[in-house]
Design a protein around this motif. Sequence first.
Motif, PDB file in Angstrom:
ATOM      1  N   MET A 105      -6.998  90.628 100.465  1.00  8.27           N
ATOM      2  CA  MET A 105      -7.567  89.443  99.820  1.00  8.27           C
ATOM      3  C   MET A 105      -6.509  88.569  99.170  1.00  8.27           C
ATOM      4  O   MET A 105      -6.815  87.532  98.609  1.00  8.27           O
ATOM      5  CB  MET A 105      -8.591  89.852  98.760  1.00  8.27           C
ATOM      6  CG  MET A 105      -9.681  90.772  99.278  1.00  8.27           C
ATOM      7  SD  MET A 105     -11.174  90.676  98.320  1.00  8.27           S
ATOM      8  CE  MET A 105     -10.749  91.593  96.872  1.00  8.27           C
ATOM      9  N   GLY A 108      -3.368  87.026  94.341  1.00 12.45           N
ATOM     10  CA  GLY A 108      -4.141  86.548  93.194  1.00 12.45           C
ATOM     11  C   GLY A 108      -5.407  87.373  93.002  1.00 12.45           C
ATOM     12  O   GLY A 108      -5.745  87.782  91.891  1.00 12.45           O
ATOM     13  N   ALA A 109      -6.093  87.639  94.107  1.00  9.81           N
ATOM     14  CA  ALA A 109      -7.314  88.439  94.042  1.00  9.81           C
ATOM     15  C   ALA A 109      -6.991  89.848  93.554  1.00  9.81           C
ATOM     16  O   ALA A 109      -7.747  90.440  92.775  1.00  9.81           O
ATOM     17  CB  ALA A 109      -7.986  88.484  95.416  1.00  9.81           C
ATOM     18  N   ILE A 211      -9.101  84.405  88.014  1.00 14.03           N
ATOM     19  CA  ILE A 211      -8.256  83.854  89.072  1.00 14.03           C
ATOM     20  C   ILE A 211      -9.099  83.723  90.323  1.00 14.03           C
ATOM     21  O   ILE A 211      -9.673  84.699  90.797  1.00 14.03           O
ATOM     22  CB  ILE A 211      -7.056  84.772  89.343  1.00 14.03           C
ATOM     23  CG1 ILE A 211      -6.298  85.031  88.042  1.00 14.03           C
ATOM     24  CG2 ILE A 211      -6.134  84.151  90.379  1.00 14.03           C
ATOM     25  CD1 ILE A 211      -5.297  86.153  88.158  1.00 14.03           C
ATOM     26  N   LYS A 212      -9.198  82.515  90.827  1.00 14.66           N
ATOM     27  CA  LYS A 212      -9.989  82.316  92.040  1.00 14.66           C
ATOM     28  C   LYS A 212      -9.112  82.189  93.270  1.00 14.66           C
ATOM     29  O   LYS A 212      -9.514  82.590  94.351  1.00 14.66           O
ATOM     30  CB  LYS A 212     -10.860  81.066  91.892  1.00 14.66           C
ATOM     31  CG  LYS A 212     -11.971  81.273  90.884  1.00 14.66           C
ATOM     32  CD  LYS A 212     -13.153  80.372  91.169  1.00 14.66           C
ATOM     33  CE  LYS A 212     -14.328  80.759  90.301  1.00 14.66           C
ATOM     34  NZ  LYS A 212     -15.109  79.591  89.907  1.00 14.66           N
ATOM     35  N   ALA A 213      -7.934  81.578  93.093  1.00 18.40           N
ATOM     36  CA  ALA A 213      -7.042  81.451  94.242  1.00 18.40           C
ATOM     37  C   ALA A 213      -6.637  82.844  94.682  1.00 18.40           C
ATOM     38  O   ALA A 213      -6.277  83.683  93.870  1.00 18.40           O
ATOM     39  CB  ALA A 213      -5.818  80.634  93.867  1.00 18.40           C
ATOM     40  N   SER A 214      -6.739  83.109  95.962  1.00 21.53           N
ATOM     41  CA  SER A 214      -6.461  84.467  96.404  1.00 21.53           C
ATOM     42  C   SER A 214      -4.993  84.617  96.791  1.00 21.53           C
ATOM     43  O   SER A 214      -4.394  85.641  96.585  1.00 21.53           O
ATOM     44  CB  SER A 214      -7.330  84.807  97.600  1.00 21.53           C
ATOM     45  OG  SER A 214      -7.119  83.855  98.618  1.00 21.53           O
ATOM     46  N   PHE A 261      -0.159  71.704  98.205  1.00 13.08           N
ATOM     47  CA  PHE A 261      -1.385  71.187  98.810  1.00 13.08           C
ATOM     48  C   PHE A 261      -2.615  71.757  98.110  1.00 13.08           C
ATOM     49  O   PHE A 261      -3.523  71.037  97.716  1.00 13.08           O
ATOM     50  CB  PHE A 261      -1.409  71.541 100.300  1.00 13.08           C
ATOM     51  CG  PHE A 261      -2.666  71.121 101.006  1.00 13.08           C
ATOM     52  CD1 PHE A 261      -2.857  69.805 101.383  1.00 13.08           C
ATOM     53  CD2 PHE A 261      -3.672  72.044 101.272  1.00 13.08           C
ATOM     54  CE1 PHE A 261      -4.018  69.410 102.014  1.00 13.08           C
ATOM     55  CE2 PHE A 261      -4.840  71.661 101.901  1.00 13.08           C
ATOM     56  CZ  PHE A 261      -5.010  70.344 102.279  1.00 13.08           C
ATOM     57  N   ASP A 262      -2.628  73.077  97.932  1.00  8.87           N
ATOM     58  CA  ASP A 262      -3.796  73.713  97.324  1.00  8.87           C
ATOM     59  C   ASP A 262      -3.989  73.284  95.880  1.00  8.87           C
ATOM     60  O   ASP A 262      -5.114  73.134  95.414  1.00  8.87           O
ATOM     61  CB  ASP A 262      -3.671  75.238  97.400  1.00  8.87           C
ATOM     62  CG  ASP A 262      -4.237  75.760  98.696  1.00  8.87           C
ATOM     63  OD1 ASP A 262      -4.206  74.980  99.676  1.00  8.87           O
ATOM     64  OD2 ASP A 262      -4.710  76.906  98.729  1.00  8.87           O
ATOM     65  N   LEU A 265      -5.519  69.892  95.941  1.00  7.53           N
ATOM     66  CA  LEU A 265      -6.910  69.972  96.400  1.00  7.53           C
ATOM     67  C   LEU A 265      -7.807  70.498  95.290  1.00  7.53           C
ATOM     68  O   LEU A 265      -8.934  70.040  95.108  1.00  7.53           O
ATOM     69  CB  LEU A 265      -7.003  70.872  97.622  1.00  7.53           C
ATOM     70  CG  LEU A 265      -8.297  70.673  98.398  1.00  7.53           C
ATOM     71  CD1 LEU A 265      -8.191  69.429  99.257  1.00  7.53           C
ATOM     72  CD2 LEU A 265      -8.640  71.876  99.238  1.00  7.53           C
ATOM     73  N   SER A 269     -11.142  68.642  93.929  1.00 15.16           N
ATOM     74  CA  SER A 269     -12.441  69.234  94.266  1.00 15.16           C
ATOM     75  C   SER A 269     -13.151  69.784  93.025  1.00 15.16           C
ATOM     76  O   SER A 269     -14.203  70.358  93.141  1.00 15.16           O
ATOM     77  CB  SER A 269     -12.262  70.339  95.318  1.00 15.16           C
ATOM     78  OG  SER A 269     -11.615  71.452  94.739  1.00 15.16           O
TER      79      SER A 269
END
Lengths: 270, 137
Positions: A105, A108-109, A211-214, A261-262, A265, A269
């Motif tokens: 995953m 980060g995950a 933490i949501k970014a994996s 980039f992320d 974004l 978002s």
Amino acid sequence: MHAGARLLAGEREPASGWARGGRRRWATPRGGKAEPRDCRCNLRRVEDAAFVVPVFNEATVIGTVIKEISRCGAFVVCVNDGSTDGSHDEILSAGAYLVDHPINMGQGAALQTGIEFARMLPGVRRFVTFDADGQHRVQDALKMLDVLDESGVDIVLGSRFLGEVNGASLMRRTVLKMAVQFSNATAGVKLTDAHNGLRAFNRHVADTLRIKASDMTHASEIIEIISRNGYSYLEVPVTIDYTEYSISKGQSLLNAVNIAFDTLLRKVSR
Amino acid sequence: MIFVQLILIAAVTAMAVLGLRSRATHGVNAWKKLLFAALLVVVVIAVLFPAMVNRTANWVGVGRGTDLVLYVLAMAFGFYVVNEYLRGQDAREELHRLARRIALVEAADRYGLVNALPAPLERSEQPADEHEDRTAS
């Protein structure tokens, strides 16, 4: 320059609580191997700290890293992020707590999982995130735990650029510094090193961090969370030992594009 | 009626049946369905009276009707891609939450910490309203 080589007077032996007993199997060296760096006495013991170590295919080094950390008596929580080598067995035989991701995953995950597991361990008050590839020094982590307690901030971040960088190319340093500029511009938190895996934080952060970014962008995300949740923070110089192994395992410099980039974004978002 | 018009209208009808068949009745989906139905009506009109597309194109300053259709299609595709990307991220987040729960339950069981397991969803982690009615789309 390390605060590690100190032994506080009146050190007690670790309490043999039920949760920790019987898991110190590495106390007897396997296969009669000598441990060259065994200097058990010069690390202070931090028994209220949990080291969270995300592990992905690190079978060759993870055992050493776990033993190194365990010398200070802290809980070691290894999150095996779907490794396909022998990491699972290495972690178990080195005596760390093992949490197995059923699928890969991302780092980060794995950090998030490790933190959530460490929260369940009895008596854990302080948390450290630590890389599995051996590029961090336990002494630095102990120093950061000291700073965490003495300063009373929520989170202490390691910084390569306040400390020493061993073995990084000029290119790598340049990209890392650009990453810092980028992070400072987008996150609203001023740091000298945006992507350092060595962090120490208190219970409040551990309870509220999500933490949501994996993937590798979690480092920038954590900085954004610091800003959004209003954690107080400090940077502490740390030494990073770039070895051939850690560079081959680490992220490629091109990945900086993905991270940028992320990050952008995420900005639009949300 | 030329042959291509038959094919196109058959395709639109199939789309209508498939798209509007879902049983979910949430507010968001109702609006989505209305929009979708309106789009289908426009498509049928455009197929039956191509001249109207041409006139519309001229009116907004585009040369031919075909060009207008192409531009609209390109934009629609762009929205679709972004939407799918964000949806993919949401789906990945859900998957990760599930996998994390499995990992934690398994580890807690191994170390006798089952009683320390928190509730699977904390209040701030609960999915937002918009995520709850994804069934129709």
